[in-house]
Design a protein around this motif. Structure first.
Motif, mmCIF file in Angstrom:
data_model
loop_
_atom_site.group_PDB
_atom_site.id
_atom_site.type_symbol
_atom_site.label_atom_id
_atom_site.label_comp_id
_atom_site.label_asym_id
_atom_site.label_seq_id
_atom_site.Cartn_x
_atom_site.Cartn_y
_atom_site.Cartn_z
ATOM 1 N N GLN A 167 0.810 -1.211 0.000
ATOM 2 C CA GLN A 167 0.000 0.000 0.000
ATOM 3 C C GLN A 167 0.852 1.274 0.000
ATOM 4 O OE1 GLN A 167 -3.300 0.319 -0.312
ATOM 5 N NE2 GLN A 167 -3.561 -1.901 -0.452
ATOM 6 N N ALA A 168 2.101 1.176 0.473
ATOM 7 C CA ALA A 168 2.979 2.351 0.540
ATOM 8 C C ALA A 168 3.341 2.886 -0.836
ATOM 9 C CB ALA A 168 4.249 2.016 1.322
ATOM 10 N N LYS A 169 3.125 2.088 -1.865
ATOM 11 C CA LYS A 169 3.395 2.554 -3.229
ATOM 12 C C LYS A 169 2.454 3.692 -3.607
ATOM 13 C CE LYS A 169 4.929 -2.063 -4.601
ATOM 14 N NZ LYS A 169 4.603 -3.294 -5.366
ATOM 15 N N ASN A 170 1.347 3.801 -2.877
ATOM 16 C CA ASN A 170 0.362 4.848 -3.146
ATOM 17 C C ASN A 170 0.381 5.951 -2.098
ATOM 18 O OD1 ASN A 170 -0.723 3.303 -5.354
ATOM 19 N ND2 ASN A 170 -1.726 1.994 -3.835
ATOM 20 N N ALA A 171 1.373 5.936 -1.216
ATOM 21 C CA ALA A 171 1.452 6.928 -0.132
ATOM 22 C C ALA A 171 2.810 7.609 -0.130
ATOM 23 C CB ALA A 171 1.202 6.257 1.218
ATOM 24 N N ASN A 172 2.835 8.843 0.338
ATOM 25 C CA ASN A 172 4.102 9.567 0.451
ATOM 26 C C ASN A 172 4.809 9.306 1.771
ATOM 27 O OD1 ASN A 172 3.129 10.703 -1.938
ATOM 28 N ND2 ASN A 172 4.017 12.710 -1.484
ATOM 29 N N ILE A 173 4.022 9.109 2.832
ATOM 30 C CA ILE A 173 4.590 8.899 4.167
ATOM 31 C C ILE A 173 3.902 7.722 4.841
ATOM 32 C CG2 ILE A 173 5.125 9.899 6.418
ATOM 33 C CD1 ILE A 173 4.846 12.660 5.238
ATOM 34 N N VAL A 174 4.704 6.862 5.462
ATOM 35 C CA VAL A 174 4.194 5.786 6.317
ATOM 36 C C VAL A 174 4.502 6.176 7.759
ATOM 37 C CG1 VAL A 174 4.419 3.359 6.968
ATOM 38 C CG2 VAL A 174 4.576 4.026 4.546
ATOM 39 N N PHE A 175 3.470 6.280 8.591
ATOM 40 C CA PHE A 175 3.652 6.606 10.005
ATOM 41 C C PHE A 175 3.537 5.333 10.843
ATOM 42 C CE2 PHE A 175 2.525 10.914 8.626
ATOM 43 C CZ PHE A 175 3.422 11.682 9.364
ATOM 44 N N LEU A 176 4.596 5.043 11.601
ATOM 45 C CA LEU A 176 4.604 3.892 12.503
ATOM 46 C C LEU A 176 5.000 4.361 13.888
ATOM 47 C CD1 LEU A 176 6.448 1.334 10.190
ATOM 48 C CD2 LEU A 176 3.980 1.560 10.527
ATOM 49 N N CYS A 177 4.249 3.953 14.883
ATOM 50 C CA CYS A 177 4.510 4.364 16.259
ATOM 51 C C CYS A 177 5.112 3.190 17.022
ATOM 52 C CB CYS A 177 3.202 4.798 16.912
ATOM 53 S SG CYS A 177 3.379 5.579 18.526
ATOM 54 N N SER A 178 6.320 3.374 17.538
ATOM 55 C CA SER A 178 6.996 2.277 18.244
ATOM 56 C C SER A 178 7.835 2.809 19.402
ATOM 57 C CB SER A 178 7.893 1.497 17.282
ATOM 58 O OG SER A 178 8.524 0.425 17.950
ATOM 59 N N PRO A 179 7.480 2.411 20.633
ATOM 60 C CA PRO A 179 6.328 1.623 21.060
ATOM 61 C C PRO A 179 5.021 2.323 20.691
ATOM 62 C CG PRO A 179 7.983 1.693 22.800
ATOM 63 C CD PRO A 179 8.388 2.698 21.778
ATOM 64 N N ASN A 180 4.012 1.502 20.415
ATOM 65 C CA ASN A 180 2.785 2.043 19.853
ATOM 66 C C ASN A 180 1.807 2.525 20.936
ATOM 67 O OD1 ASN A 180 0.959 2.634 17.708
ATOM 68 N ND2 ASN A 180 -0.154 0.756 18.156
ATOM 69 N N ASN A 181 1.173 3.627 20.634
ATOM 70 C CA ASN A 181 0.103 4.168 21.457
ATOM 71 C C ASN A 181 -1.197 4.026 20.664
ATOM 72 O OD1 ASN A 181 -1.565 5.696 23.138
ATOM 73 N ND2 ASN A 181 -0.804 7.651 22.388
ATOM 74 N N PRO A 182 -2.194 3.271 21.145
ATOM 75 C CA PRO A 182 -2.441 2.890 22.539
ATOM 76 C C PRO A 182 -2.168 1.427 22.888
ATOM 77 C CG PRO A 182 -4.483 2.782 21.338
ATOM 78 C CD PRO A 182 -3.428 3.153 20.337
ATOM 79 N N THR A 183 -1.589 0.642 21.996
ATOM 80 C CA THR A 183 -1.466 -0.798 22.286
ATOM 81 C C THR A 183 -0.299 -1.114 23.219
ATOM 82 O OG1 THR A 183 -0.119 -1.178 20.305
ATOM 83 C CG2 THR A 183 -2.521 -1.414 20.082
ATOM 84 N N GLY A 184 0.724 -0.250 23.264
ATOM 85 C CA GLY A 184 1.814 -0.403 24.226
ATOM 86 C C GLY A 184 2.988 -1.243 23.783
#
Length: 367
Positions: free
Chosen positions: A148-165
């Motif tokens: 799917q990133a082929k169709n996006a300019n930015i991939v946002f990843l949260c690590s450690p992730n909020n709210p899953t921890g």
């Protein structure tokens, strides 16, 4: 050959010339009459003892870019990556989207459930959000993200992730970086990284020009009111972000606090308090797991715990009735009947346990 960053940045941003503030243009002199400032500070603390008046000057604009802070943070991270201080991680997210996405045309990618500000900032700029949800174990769907990133300019990843921890395994982040290096920027939000420092990807910036790391002093450093965050990236990425940074991004009084926090003594204090908080978190999580109406307490690499309760129990309301405010996550499809509880002092956690114990006893009596 055109670089990835040159392809992603909107033409309007490429043409931008950073605002030439009086402090940026600068110059050396004896009398400063270039920024339309008052030449002396006024004192508005009318009740303070005149003998102890704050002698700092507030009449002058601050440094147009707080270089001392950026250098101190580079030293803390042990990196040579381009670094800039901004007003919290939220401003970093907004700047990155504005720098690399064109309204009404480009997209960002997130993996929900995650920090809501990525989508909020995109929505505010008329930029579409593509969601590749986390798997049931809260890990990334790596192959689908890359696709799917082929169709996006930015991939946002949260690590450690909020709210899953949970922290994203570094091997998964590397796989995403490899799979997107010719198509999208990957922004890894490390707001909670001090609670799982080994999972940081700052050391990968030199190898992956499409990697950007966002940090903050609001969590482990306890400076949420100061509003200080950081962007770490390649020089090319930073050259475009810098075009959009406001002329005076941080007050001097905030900068002074940040420099103290990043001093040797400040870092020692932060690390000790972080270790203490992790112990409190682990003990609290263990005690929570002993309540029958709590179905699962998820592993945490942050300063909070996420738990899922039996659908017949409204834990958020139970605690609120005792004056304990938590975060209800029920609105997230993947987090039905989940509550997020920040870790406070040992005493505060005991009060939470006491409230739940009283609730359990009352429930048993009426059963």
């Amino acid at each position: 050959m055109t670089s990835l960053m040159e392809r992603l940045v909107p033409k309007a941003v490429k043409k931008l010339i950073p605002y030439q503030s009086a402090r940026r243009i600068g110059g050396n002199g004896r009398i400063w009459l270039n920024a339309n400032e008052l030449e002396a500070s006024l004192s508005f603390d009318f009740n303070e003892n005149p003998k102890s008046l704050d002698k700092r000057s507030y009449n002058r604009y601050p440094d147009f870019l707080p270089h001392e802070i950026a250098k101190a943070y580079q030293n803390y991270c042990r990196t040579n990556a381009a670094t800039v201080a901004v007003r919290g991680a939220d401003e970093a997210i907004d700047l990155l989207i504005r720098a690399f996405c064109q309204p009404g045309k480009d997209k960002i990618l997130i993996s929900s459930p995650t920090y809501a500000m990525y989508e909020f900032c995109a929505d505010a700029l008329a930029i579409e959000t593509v969601d590749v949800p986390l798997k049931s174990d809260f890990n990334l769907n790596v192959s689908e993200i890359i696709s799917q990133a082929k169709n996006a300019n930015i991939v946002f990843l949260c690590s450690p992730n909020n709210p899953t921890g949970n922290a994203i395994p570094k091997i998964d982040l590397i796989e995403v970086l490899e799979g997107t290096k010719n198509s999208a920027l990957v922004v890894v939000d490390e707001a909670y990284i001090e609670f799982e420092l080994s999972s940081s990807v700052v050391d990968l910036i030199a190898d992956y020009p499409n990697l950007v790391v966002v940090r903050t002093l609001s969590k482990a450093f306890g400076l949420a009111a100061v509003r200080c965050g950081f962007i770490l990236s390649s020089e090319e990425v930073m050259s475009y972000v810098a075009k959009l940074i406001p002329p005076y991004p941080m007050p001097d009084c905030s900068a002074e606090i940040v420099l103290k926090a990043l001093s040797e003594e400040g870092l020692k204090l932060m690390k000790a308090k972080t270790a203490e908080l992790i112990n409190t978190r682990n003990e609290f999580a263990q005690t929570l797991s002993e309540f029958d109406f709590i179905e699962e307490v998820y592993p945490s690499s942050t300063n909070f715990v996420l738990l899922r309760v039996n659908e017949n129990h409204d834990l958020f309301s139970v605690l609120l009735s005792d004056g304990i405010v938590t975060r209800n996550q029920h609105h997230e499809p993947a987090l039905r009947h989940c509550v997020r509880i920040s870790i406070g002092s040992e005493q505060s956690m005991k009060e939470v346990i006491s409230s739940l114990t009283h609730y359990e006893q009352a429930t048993l009596q009426t059963a």
